[in-house]
Design an enzyme around this catalytic site. Sequence first.
Site, PDB file in Angstrom:
ATOM      1  N   ASP A   1      51.409  69.099  22.077  1.00 47.07           N
ATOM      2  CA  ASP A   1      52.743  69.328  22.632  1.00 47.07           C
ATOM      3  C   ASP A   1      53.144  70.782  22.501  1.00 47.07           C
ATOM      4  OD1 ASP A   1      52.644  66.341  21.587  1.00 47.07           O
ATOM      5  OD2 ASP A   1      54.027  66.488  23.279  1.00 47.07           O
TER       6      ASP A   1
HETATM    7  C1  LIG Z   1      48.848  65.514  27.399  1.00 52.02           C
HETATM    8  S1  LIG Z   1      50.221  64.759  26.660  1.00 52.02           S
HETATM    9  C2  LIG Z   1      50.465  65.695  25.242  1.00 52.02           C
HETATM   10  C3  LIG Z   1      51.194  64.921  24.149  1.00 52.02           C
HETATM   11  O1  LIG Z   1      52.419  64.272  24.592  1.00 52.02           O
HETATM   12  C4  LIG Z   1      52.554  63.035  23.874  1.00 52.02           C
HETATM   13  O2  LIG Z   1      53.816  62.877  23.271  1.00 52.02           O
HETATM   14  P1  LIG Z   1      54.910  61.865  23.913  1.00 52.02           P
HETATM   15  O3  LIG Z   1      54.186  60.627  24.337  1.00 52.02           O
HETATM   16  O4  LIG Z   1      55.905  61.644  22.794  1.00 52.02           O
HETATM   17  O5  LIG Z   1      55.494  62.652  25.066  1.00 52.02           O
HETATM   18  C5  LIG Z   1      51.508  63.111  22.806  1.00 52.02           C
HETATM   19  O6  LIG Z   1      51.944  63.877  21.701  1.00 52.02           O
HETATM   20  C6  LIG Z   1      50.398  63.792  23.565  1.00 52.02           C
HETATM   21  O7  LIG Z   1      49.361  64.186  22.759  1.00 52.02           O
END
Ligand SMILES: CSC[C@H]1O[C@H](OP(=O)(O)O)[C@H](O)[C@@H]1O
Length: 406
Positions: free
Chosen positions: A275
């Site tokens: 992220d």
């Molecule tokens: C390629 S997605 C990157 C990252 O986003 C996800 O978080 P969330 O589902 O809370 O938006 C997750 O941390 C992924 O690794």
Amino acid sequence: MSLESIKFDKADKDNLSVEILDQLLLPYVTKYISIDNIDDGFSTIKNMQVRGAPAIAMVGTLSVLLEIQLLNSKEYTSSQSYYDLSNWLHTKNQLKKRLEYLLSSRPTAVNLGNALNDITNILEQSQDIITLKDDVYQYTCQLLGNDLKDNITMGNNGARNLLSLLEKEDFHSNFGVLTICNTGSLATAGYGTALGVIRSLWEDSQKKSAENKNDCAKMTHVFPLETRPYNQGSRLTAYELVHDKIPATLIPDSSIAYKIASSPLPIKAAFVGADRIVRNGDTANKIGTFQLAVICKQFGIKFFVVAPKTTIDNKTLNGDGIIVEERKAEEFKLVSGTLVDVNNFEPVLDQNNKPISAKVGIAPPEVNVWNPSFDVTPHEFIDGIVTEVGVFTKNQNGNFTLEELF
Ligand SMILES: CSC[C@H]1O[C@H](OP(=O)(O)O)[C@H](O)[C@@H]1O
């Protein structure tokens, strides 16, 4: 089944429309919802109907484009008082406030902030609403188009790198990989980041099998972690792997060490998304990533972060500077899903023949909880950062040199 997280209809440039796949309803219900403005972008991102750092940036950018499209409509501008199109400077300032509001939807993933910075730069240069719409439209098309292209390049970079490492250690048989959260088509414009590497490894394995090559390293199984409490692994990554017919076994977050220690199939790598990757390589990712990295180090398993350049934060020196979003307690104390018949896992339908969404309580209402959405993995636990530019590894001092990505 649909893996298309975002539908951007640009057939008519003067009547753009966007729908997003409501990921809160997966894997049992496929439902698309319209995005018409920044408020829709904010709420669908905040509620995690769309999630995944790259997808968040794309939906956020699209919501800005659609709001600007509304500002080109006299019917809309005459029915509201927030924007005063007769005063361009005022309009620009009002739109900047809306971008700041949108950014507050999810603070940890940097992709949205990077995209909104780019849009702010476009806004500063714009002279009127018509050119602003054209410039933001071009930017949006480039963001979405680059993401899919870069994911495929990144996937191949990560697969080639691991296979080369296995060759060097004289490993020539079947192996498995671990992954956490969802980093596939549902988190991006398609193919995925960490799951993109897994797709490339699977393509390589299938090619070798078709050529009856057996004395070589082949990825034959994926072990996705369920990824409590939002369950991106069980609801989304397992859904993608089933869709692509890639052999996989979903495992509990708490079973990683025991799985590695007891697996008859050698587990040779973990691929995770990101992220926010800061200057020294410290990486914010889904909660549970840090402990996965610690366990991989303990077992000598390679741990790779996979992310495009849009996930790089070149202003923050190290992980101490990363804000980690905490989600509300209900998301921990309740499990959301679709009511199914336990005999056949078919959704139970309501009187309108629609599946029924349900939440079940799994903790005392009054108990305190700690529900961070992310954690920060120190670069010391990361063996490589896979990007569309290439795979970055640490020097002999144990430091990443990422300037090429800034
Ligand atoms: C390629 S997605 C990157 C990252 O986003 C996800 O978080 P969330 O589902 O809370 O938006 C997750 O941390 C992924 O690794």
